[in-house]
Design an enzyme around this catalytic site. Structure first.
Site, PDB file in Angstrom:
ATOM      1  CD  GLU A  53      -2.572  -1.222   2.640  1.00 53.80           C
ATOM      2  OE1 GLU A  53      -3.802  -1.538   2.435  1.00 53.80           O
ATOM      3  OE2 GLU A  53      -2.343  -1.026   3.635  1.00 53.80           O
TER       4      GLU A  53
HETATM    5  C1  TNX Z   1      -4.463  -4.014   4.779  1.00 55.41           C
HETATM    6  S1  TNX Z   1      -2.954  -6.083   4.168  1.00 55.41           S
HETATM    7  C2  TNX Z   1      -3.329  -3.701   5.225  1.00 55.41           C
HETATM    8  C3  TNX Z   1      -2.871  -3.321   6.802  1.00 55.41           C
HETATM    9  C4  TNX Z   1      -4.320  -3.082   7.284  1.00 55.41           C
HETATM   10  C5  TNX Z   1      -5.173  -4.318   7.086  1.00 55.41           C
HETATM   11  C6  TNX Z   1      -6.708  -4.265   7.695  1.00 55.41           C
HETATM   12  C7  TNX Z   1      -1.693  -5.126   4.197  1.00 55.41           C
HETATM   13  C8  TNX Z   1      -0.563  -5.904   3.806  1.00 55.41           C
HETATM   14  N1  TNX Z   1      -1.865  -3.947   4.498  1.00 55.41           N
HETATM   15  O1  TNX Z   1      -2.209  -2.167   6.806  1.00 55.41           O
HETATM   16  O2  TNX Z   1      -4.011  -3.105   8.814  1.00 55.41           O
HETATM   17  O3  TNX Z   1      -5.538  -4.124   5.634  1.00 55.41           O
HETATM   18  O4  TNX Z   1      -7.285  -5.439   7.521  1.00 55.41           O
END
Ligand code: TNX
Length: 514
Positions: free
Chosen positions: A326
């Site tokens: 992300e």
């Molecule tokens: C996505 S999954 C994220 C996390 C969040 C999560 C909450 C991922 C690699 N990154 O930063 O905590 O969703 O479900």
């Protein structure tokens, strides 16, 4: 004497004589049908039962494993369970020898006169003991002395894992969990033969590990948590204590420093890490994707080298997790160049990189392990990357997803995950186009935006974590929801004894009283 008193006395006499009678039926052992993950092969010997008694001794080739079992049995049975220098008739023996199936395999034999766990390595003995624990009456997991008796079903179990990597992840960044809480979770997941615990040690909301060359990361960056809850961090000694505690339970710690996004706590601690040289305020919300290290500044790479170097030095396990997810505030070209340099730095410190699957947008090293967290089986970039993959599909394996729309804790962006959904997929064939030999294993991540206590952790992890543990350990030929439901239900009374706060899913027929 009143009639009522007479009746009470008679009833008491009858009860005494029944329980003292030698012809009273012995308590039935639990049997092999309640073991999670289901073993490769389990053959009960009809009518054969072993009894743990006040004269049961324990012999072990691996003191660390034998001591844990002896301590547990002493605590709950009240018997002395001495550790003896040579295998004794009538006792329990944990022995190194030769079994098929590798380092983690074991063979468990229960006869009327003894219990033997045989394995190639300590890891296999530990696994065999976890199976034995599930064959013991539930009360054997009690922290206080219980009345017994302590029968164990006779027969043979031979067992070995499907996957080398059977993981759980705990996000200690969004909410901080002290050492004791992490140890409690380690104890709970070890029972299901989980062998990696991934700690998400840094994120926008908090930095949780001391880095001596960058002290403000912990003292300032670690001072916050989601919602203004208390922050916290592990000293290096505490982290090493966790590493050792986990290792004694056949669990390797995988530390994650999430880069280059999810870094607000670091950016707030050191202004020089920001492109504009200005430190942002600390952050306690739950947005993602807004922070990035300054990929064009050389100081950024010095920083990463310091952090990863110090972390590698206190991490005996092979992996460093570099996050990489992300990073929507980092330009794609910058992201790729940055992750490539970060991988090289981790490798220079002797570690194998794991990255969230976004890392395939950079150039994963041949050794880099890709952790898949998508919600669709179709991801050709991940499937085609030619790297080992850890399967954590968010719509199946994310322990922070709600069970149903009424679940108070958790999120629902990847869907609702009831126990049957967590169990109902095959990690070896889930991702279209990914050859099953490239699957390193399965991991169940627990993000903690809404999770604040051990009771919260347990509610989300149990019973889904054991479902995922079975997918990671057991041969897919044994995959069977109807049979699994029964095995899982058998865990309920044990969790009650252990004080595990589990979700009483309506999909499972929990035994009365659990
Ligand atoms: C996505 S999954 C994220 C996390 C969040 C999560 C909450 C991922 C690699 N990154 O930063 O905590 O969703 O479900």
């Amino acid at each position: 004497m009143s009639l009522r008193t007479v009746l009470v006395l008679v009833a008491a006499l009858v009860a005494t004589s029944v329980s003292a009678s030698p012809s009273a039926p012995a308590a039935a052992p639990l049997g092999f049908g309640g073991v999670v993950p289901v073993p490769v092969s389990a053959t009960p010997a009809a009518g054969v039962t072993y009894q743990i008694t006040s004269s049961t001794s324990l012999y072990t080739d691996v003191p660390a494993v034998g001591d844990q079992l002896a301590r547990q049995l002493r605590r709950s049975t009240g018997y002395p369970v001495p550790i003896v220098a040579a295998p004794a008739a009538g006792g329990i023996s944990l022995r190194l020898g030769s079994v098929s199936g590798g380092d983690e395999a074991y063979q468990l034999d229960v006869t009327a006169t003894g219990i033997t766990v045989l394995a190639n390595r300590a890891a296999g003995l530990f696994n065999g003991v976890q199976t034995l624990r599930q064959l013991l009456p539930y009360a054997a997991d009690s922290a206080t002395v219980q009345p017994g008796p302590w029968p164990v079903q006779g027969g043979r179990i031979t067992d070995a894992p499907r996957y080398a990597y059977r993981g759980a992840m705990l996000d200690v960044a969004r909410h901080f969990f002290p050492v004791a809480a992490v140890q409690r979770y380690i104890d709970q997941i070890a029972l299901y033969k989980i062998n990696y615990l991934h700690l998400h040690l840094s994120d926008d909301q908090g930095w949780r590990i001391v880095i001596d060359s960058r002290p403000r990361l912990a003292t300032y960056g670690g001072s916050t948590a989601v919602g203004g809850d208390p922050g916290g961090y592990y000293t290096k000694a505490q982290y090493q204590e966790l590493v050792a505690y986990a290792a004694a339970r056949n669990i390797t710690i995988v530390p994650e420093i999430d880069l280059p996004g999810h870094t607000n706590a670091a950016l707030a601690s050191y202004a020089e890490l920001n492109c504009n040289g200005v430190a942002p305020p600390l952050y306690t919300g739950t947005d993602v994707g807004f922070s990035t290290l300054c990929t064009s500044k050389e100081i950024t790479y010095t920083f990463i080298d310091q952090v990863l170097g110090e972390l590698a030095a206190i991490t005996p396990g092979p992996y460093l997790h570099l996050g990489g997810d992300e990073a929507s505030s980092t330009k794609p070209a910058d992201y790729a160049a940055f992750m490539n340099r970060a991988q090289a730095i981790a490798a220079a410190h002797g570690k194998t990189v794991i990255g969230w699957h976004d890392i395939v947008k950079a150039t994963p090293l041949p050794s880099t392990v890709v952790q898949y967290w998508g919600t669709t089986p179709k991801d050709s970039a991940v499937a085609g990357a030619g790297r080992k993959v850890i399967m954590s599909p968010a719509s199946r394996a994310y322990l922070d997803m709600k069970y149903n729309s009424r679940t108070q804790l958790g999120q629902d962006w990847a869907g609702l995950i009831e126990v049957k959904d967590a169990y109902g997929w095959n990690p070896g064939s889930y991702l279209t186009g990914l050859p099953s030999q490239q699957v390193l294993g399965v991991e169940a991540p627990l993000w903690t935006e809404t999770i604040r206590t051990s009771a919260d952790i347990e509610y989300m992890a149990f019973p889904r974590l054991p479902a995922l543990a079975e997918l990671a350990w057991s041969p897919y030929g044994k995959h069977d929801w109807t049979a699994f439901k029964k095995r899982l239900g058998a865990q309920g009374p044990r969790w009650r004894v252990m004080g595990v706060n589990y979700y009483h899913s309506g999909q499972i027929a929990w035994p009365a009283g659990s």
